[in-house]
Design an enzyme around this catalytic site. Structure first.
Site, PDB file in Angstrom:
ATOM      1  N   ASP A  98      47.540  -5.451  43.561  1.00 24.57           N
ATOM      2  CA  ASP A  98      47.130  -4.978  44.870  1.00 24.57           C
ATOM      3  C   ASP A  98      45.613  -4.876  44.929  1.00 24.57           C
ATOM      4  OD1 ASP A  98      48.114  -3.676  47.413  1.00 24.57           O
ATOM      5  OD2 ASP A  98      49.842  -3.364  46.104  1.00 24.57           O
ATOM      6  N   ASP A 199      45.817  -5.308  50.597  1.00 31.09           N
ATOM      7  CA  ASP A 199      46.233  -4.173  51.408  1.00 31.09           C
ATOM      8  C   ASP A 199      45.509  -4.144  52.758  1.00 31.09           C
ATOM      9  OD1 ASP A 199      47.735  -1.592  51.284  1.00 31.09           O
ATOM     10  OD2 ASP A 199      45.747  -0.745  51.607  1.00 31.09           O
ATOM     11  N   GLU A 255      48.317  -8.309  53.605  1.00 28.48           N
ATOM     12  CA  GLU A 255      49.125  -7.425  54.450  1.00 28.48           C
ATOM     13  C   GLU A 255      48.427  -7.374  55.799  1.00 28.48           C
ATOM     14  OE1 GLU A 255      50.963  -2.910  54.587  1.00 28.48           O
ATOM     15  OE2 GLU A 255      48.888  -3.228  54.012  1.00 28.48           O
ATOM     16  N   HIS A 328      57.479  -0.960  49.667  1.00 33.91           N
ATOM     17  CA  HIS A 328      57.355   0.474  49.405  1.00 33.91           C
ATOM     18  C   HIS A 328      57.044   1.291  50.666  1.00 33.91           C
ATOM     19  CE1 HIS A 328      53.407  -1.199  49.536  1.00 33.91           C
ATOM     20  NE2 HIS A 328      52.881   0.003  49.612  1.00 33.91           N
ATOM     21  N   ASP A 329      56.833   0.612  51.790  1.00 35.72           N
ATOM     22  CA  ASP A 329      56.531   1.315  53.040  1.00 35.72           C
ATOM     23  C   ASP A 329      57.700   1.294  54.018  1.00 35.72           C
ATOM     24  OD1 ASP A 329      53.895   1.801  52.232  1.00 35.72           O
ATOM     25  OD2 ASP A 329      53.189  -0.095  53.066  1.00 35.72           O
TER      26      ASP A 329
HETATM   27  C1  GLC Z   1      49.225  -0.203  53.105  1.00 37.54           C
HETATM   28  C2  GLC Z   1      50.078   0.235  51.950  1.00 37.54           C
HETATM   29  C3  GLC Z   1      50.517   1.642  52.186  1.00 37.54           C
HETATM   30  C4  GLC Z   1      49.279   2.504  52.273  1.00 37.54           C
HETATM   31  C5  GLC Z   1      48.309   1.998  53.334  1.00 37.54           C
HETATM   32  C6  GLC Z   1      46.969   2.614  53.186  1.00 37.54           C
HETATM   33  O1  GLC Z   1      49.924  -0.263  54.294  1.00 37.54           O
HETATM   34  O2  GLC Z   1      51.151  -0.644  51.790  1.00 37.54           O
HETATM   35  O3  GLC Z   1      51.378   2.107  51.192  1.00 37.54           O
HETATM   36  O4  GLC Z   1      49.635   3.811  52.572  1.00 37.54           O
HETATM   37  O5  GLC Z   1      48.111   0.610  53.209  1.00 37.54           O
HETATM   38  O6  GLC Z   1      46.360   2.147  52.026  1.00 37.54           O
END
Ligand code: GLC
Length: 565
Positions: A98, A199, A255, A328-329
């Site tokens: 990540d 991220d 992402e 994980h979200d």
């Molecule tokens: C992304 C991650 C998430 C995190 C957010 C802030 O969406 O996947 O888990 O809380 O970024 O870093």
């Protein structure tokens, strides 16, 4: 890694904290991952994505990094990391990490320097602004709730944080910052990692002037309209491509919540000017999404088909998709779109079938391959995620929801659902730890666990193995053109993938009832070879589907070629 390696690969996502604990402190770690590499190998995946294990105060599950080049204490040492890379590579597994560079932790030395005084060299690494009429510099709300600004008494200015106050946003318009990020990336790549999952990369470029956003139901202005796919995001990714990514043979996935098709065509173009692929969020947002996730809305199948089909057809030959239901979200997909009771396994297999035969790179999130479920949370003390804990207190306090209502929605939607420890066996703590787990294991580990599923041929786990193998055996899964059939059917998702030679068809019943459906002419089941089905017995009709039934067949386009062998 050959040019197109990632187009034929399957990725497995590890949420390290909950994967496998090797030293009994209740927190998963690097050695724990090493001990399960054989498991990943036999599953058949090619790439492993590990969520952050860097030094962090861990307010947001490690997505608040205080040192990008150090390993967080509970996860192990740099030697453990090197060993992990070495052993993974020996098994032919690639490892991606990540990259969290939209923000750092407020404990990162850059932020510590930046906040120390207004003249500091790193002041401009973050966004500092004076207040407006004694209040925040603009009306933006943070994505985890509350305002997006926090006043720092040291210099009397506010700093911007799109997420929690412990995650100040980095200012990508600062060239030195960008160079620092690139050096850090090279440092990891030189250690031999195989790429990055980036991220919230679609948020790194903020519109100059940070204008007020449209006020929403939470009474804050929407920051997303000024930061999502911001004015310079593509310039920065192209720069990153030239300065870093092009120098290595790696895979990258961004992402990109808020990415539209037009944006995706830039982020993930096949001309490789930016990233290899992105995670888009439109299908995940169909039951509430970002506007307000605390509700009990369900995903409507017709809308889901429309959405996924749009991504499949509009990126075809132009950009590359990533395919996912879980991470994980997100809550567990079997609880979200399938069922937890008797039909759990068959619905988990149907959902896997539906997504794995599309075009793109599939991502499997730990436990998805077992059909792991959401949790029935009965008390706020069971939660660990700052987002759900904050929402619980925020909305019960203002009496928008009762505690029971809030817990019910949290059990449906919270990120905690995905973060319970991996269920390895039916022994204490599901074999995850010898100590006390940092978060309670889902009590259903006694029935749902790796050990039980490994040797049972009809398990969800073996079904996933089969899916991964099929992707390797049939090129059409990578290359075929997608077409949605029967698009207004509210229960059944039918699509084909075709080349000049073959047609691959996929039929999935998303309902828990037997349904009749029109078997589209394209499919011609009697002329096809069925390559996968989630029921053991063959159905004796071709116009009804059993609850959550899915089947996949392949046939020649040319009718003279008869049945596929
Ligand atoms: C992304 C991650 C998430 C995190 C957010 C802030 O969406 O996947 O888990 O809380 O970024 O870093």
């Amino acid at each position: 890694m050959s040019e197109q390696f990632y187009t034929k690969s399957v990725v497995y996502q590890i949420y390290i904290k909950s994967f496998m604990d090797s030293d009994g402190d209740g927190i998963g770690d690097l050695k724990g991952i090493v001990s399960k590499l054989d498991y990943l190998k036999q599953l058949g995946v090619d790439i492993v994505w590990i969520t952050p294990f860097y030094q962090s105060p861990n307010h947001d599950g490690g997505y608040d990094i205080s040192d990008y080049q150090k390993i967080g204490q509970s996860y192990g040492s740099m030697e453990d990391f090197d060993d992990l890379i070495y052993k993974a590579h020996q098994l032919g597994l690639k490892v991606i990490l990540d990259l969290v560079v939209n923000h750092t932790s407020n404990e990162h030395p850059w932020f510590q320097e930046s906040r120390s005084n207004k003249e500091n060299q790193k002041r401009d690494y973050y966004f500092w602004r004076d207040g407006r009429d004694g209040k925040e510099p603009n009306n933006w709300g943070a994505l985890f709730g509350g305002p997006a600004w926090t006043l720092d008494s040291k210099t009397g200015q506010y700093y911007l944080h799109l997420f929690s106050p412990s995650q100040p946003d980095l200012n990508w318009d600062n060239e030195n910052l960008r160079q620092d990020v690139y050096s850090m990336m090279k440092w990891w790549l030189d250690k031999g990692i195989d790429g990055f999952r980036m991220d919230v990369i679609s948020l790194i470029s903020k519109t100059a002037g940070l204008p007020d956003g449209e006020v929403g139901t939470n009474n804050y202005g929407n920051s997303r309209q000024w930061v999502t796919n911001g004015p310079k995001v593509h310039d920065y990714l192209r720069e990153m491509r030239n300065e870093v990514l092009d120098k290595y043979d790696i895979v990258t996935v961004g992402e990109a919540s808020g990415a539209t098709i037009d944006e995706a065509l830039k982020y993930a173009s096949v001309d490789k000017s930016e990233l290899n692929m992105i995670f888009q969020f439109e299908h995940m947002d169909l039951d509430g999404g970002e506007s307000f996730k605390w509700n009990d809305k369900k995903i409507n199948l017709i809308e889901l088909k429309q959405c996924l089909s749009k991504w499949q057809t509009q990126l075809f030959n132009k950009a590359w998709n990533s395919l996912y239901w879980c991470n994980h979200d997100q809550p567990r997909i079997v609880s979200r779109l399938g069922e937890e009771g008797e039909l759990r396994e068959v619905s988990a297999k149907m959902l896997a079938t539906c997504i794995h035969f599309m075009q793109g790179t599939p991502y499997i999130y730990q436990g998805e391959e077992l059909g792991m479920t959401n949790v029935q949370f009965t008390d706020v003390s069971q939660l660990r995620d700052l987002e759900s804990i904050d929402a619980f207190h925020r909305y019960t306090k203002v009496e928008r929801f009762t505690e029971d209502e809030m817990l019910k929605m949290i059990s449906l939607k919270a990120r905690d659902n995905a973060r319970t420890p991996m269920q390895w066996n039916d022994k204490e703590n599901g074999g995850f730890t010898q100590g006390t787990p940092w978060m309670d294991i889902n009590p259903n580990y006694v029935q749902i666990n790796v050990e039980e599923q490994l040797n049972r041929l009809d398990s969800v786990l073996n079904y996933y193995k089969n899916l991964i193998e099929l992707r390797k055996s049939f090129d059409i899964i990578t290359t075929g053109k997608y077409e949605l059939l029967d698009k207004y059917n509210p229960d059944v998702y039918t699509y084909i993938r075709s080349t000049n030679e073959e047609i691959l068809w996929v039929i999935c019943n998303f309902s828990n009832q037997e349904v009749t459906y029109m078997n589209p002419e394209y499919i011609q089941e009697d002329r096809s070879k069925i390559i996968l089905s989630n029921y053991v017995s063959r159905s004796n009709t071709t116009d009804t589907l059993r609850p959550y039934e899915s089947k996949v067949g392949i046939r020649w386009v040319n009718p003279n070629r008869g049945k596929y062998e």
